[in-house]
Write a protein that holds these residues in place. Structure first.
Motif, short mmCIF file in Angstrom:
data_model
loop_
_atom_site.label_atom_id
_atom_site.label_comp_id
_atom_site.label_asym_id
_atom_site.label_seq_id
_atom_site.Cartn_x
_atom_site.Cartn_y
_atom_site.Cartn_z
N PHE A 5 72.13 24.13 76.29
CA PHE A 5 71.75 25.31 76.76
C PHE A 5 70.58 26.06 76.07
O PHE A 5 70.32 25.64 75.16
N PRO A 6 69.69 27.05 76.77
CA PRO A 6 68.65 27.45 75.78
C PRO A 6 69.12 28.45 74.76
O PRO A 6 70.07 29.19 74.78
N LEU A 7 68.28 28.53 73.46
CA LEU A 7 68.33 29.50 72.71
C LEU A 7 67.44 30.99 73.00
O LEU A 7 67.66 31.97 72.18
N HIS A 8 66.96 30.85 73.85
CA HIS A 8 65.82 31.89 74.38
C HIS A 8 65.80 31.95 76.05
O HIS A 8 65.56 30.69 76.45
N PHE A 9 65.96 32.85 76.85
CA PHE A 9 65.78 32.83 77.91
C PHE A 9 65.29 34.25 78.73
O PHE A 9 65.44 35.23 77.85
N THR A 10 64.92 34.46 79.76
CA THR A 10 64.33 35.63 80.42
C THR A 10 65.46 35.65 81.75
O THR A 10 65.69 35.03 82.38
N ILE A 11 65.83 37.01 81.81
CA ILE A 11 66.65 37.58 83.07
C ILE A 11 65.91 38.82 83.64
O ILE A 11 65.86 39.86 82.85
N GLU A 12 65.32 39.01 84.64
CA GLU A 12 64.66 39.98 85.53
C GLU A 12 63.58 40.41 84.44
O GLU A 12 63.54 41.74 84.28
N GLY A 13 62.83 39.61 83.75
CA GLY A 13 61.93 39.84 82.97
C GLY A 13 62.21 40.49 81.47
O GLY A 13 61.61 40.84 80.59
N THR A 100 78.90 17.75 82.81
CA THR A 100 77.63 17.21 82.58
C THR A 100 76.47 18.31 82.98
O THR A 100 75.31 17.72 82.77
N VAL A 101 76.97 19.39 82.95
CA VAL A 101 75.70 20.46 83.46
C VAL A 101 74.97 20.79 82.18
O VAL A 101 75.52 20.95 80.86
N THR A 102 73.58 20.70 82.31
CA THR A 102 72.66 21.10 81.35
C THR A 102 71.64 22.13 81.61
O THR A 102 71.85 22.41 83.01
N TRP A 103 71.07 22.75 80.78
CA TRP A 103 70.17 23.75 81.28
C TRP A 103 69.27 23.14 82.60
O TRP A 103 68.97 24.00 83.29
N LYS A 104 68.53 22.07 82.13
CA LYS A 104 67.81 21.53 83.10
C LYS A 104 68.79 20.38 83.69
O LYS A 104 69.19 19.51 83.03
N ARG A 105 69.15 20.63 85.08
CA ARG A 105 70.03 19.62 85.83
C ARG A 105 69.09 18.08 85.73
O ARG A 105 68.31 18.03 86.13
N LYS A 106 70.04 17.12 85.33
CA LYS A 106 69.72 15.62 85.41
C LYS A 106 69.35 15.34 87.07
O LYS A 106 70.11 15.82 87.94
N LYS A 107 68.36 14.42 87.11
CA LYS A 107 67.93 14.08 88.65
C LYS A 107 69.04 13.17 88.89
O LYS A 107 69.83 12.51 88.19
#
Length: 111
Positions: A5-13, A100-107
Motif C-alpha cells: 500500500f502507498p505511504l502517500h496518496f491523494t483523495i479528492e485533491g 493478494t490485493v495490492t495498491w496496483k492490482r496484478k494483471k
C-alpha cells in the motif's frame, strides 16, 4: 519490507500520508492498531503487526480517510460512529479477501 500500500496518496485533491509507529495511541491515550487523523491527514499504523493484519488495518483506515474527504463524518447529520466502523470494516474485508490485493492490482494470468 516492501509495503503493498502507498505511504502517500491523494483523495479528492487532498494529500494524505501513512506513518508507521511502534505504538499508536487514540485520542484517549489507548493503544490501537491504526488511527486516522483527519486534521493532519495522516494514517498511523502499528508497525509491529503481522503483514496481513497491517494491510487490513491500512484499508480500514483508508476508508475513514475517504469518508472524511466525502464530508460524511464528523459533522452534524453525518454517519453514526458505529455505522462508519462497519463501513470501514466491510471495505477492508473486501480489499483483503483474496489476500493478494495490492495498491496496483496484478494483471490476470494469461490462459
Amino acid at each position: 519490507m516492501s509495503l503493498p500500500f502507498p505511504l502517500h496518496f491523494t483523495i479528492e485533491g487532498a494529500d494524505w500520508k501513512v506513518r508507521m509507529r511502534k505504538r499508536v495511541l487514540d485520542d484517549a491515550g489507548n493503544e490501537c492498531r491504526g488511527l486516522t487523523d483527519p486534521i493532519k491527514r495522516v494514517i498511523y499504523l502499528d508497525n509491529t503487526l503481522p503483514a496481513k493484519e497491517m494491510i487490513w488495518i491500512f484499508w480500514h483506515e483508508y476508508m475513514h480517510a475517504v469518508l472524511h474527504e466525502a464530508s460524511v463524518t464528523g459533522n452534524d447529520g453525518g454517519l453514526d460512529g458505529i455505522v462508519e466502523e462497519i463501513i470501514c470494516d466491510k471495505f477492508a474485508n473486501a480489499m483483503t479477501r483474496d489476500k493478494t490485493v495490492t495498491w496496483k492490482r496484478k494483471k490476470p494470468a494469461s490462459k
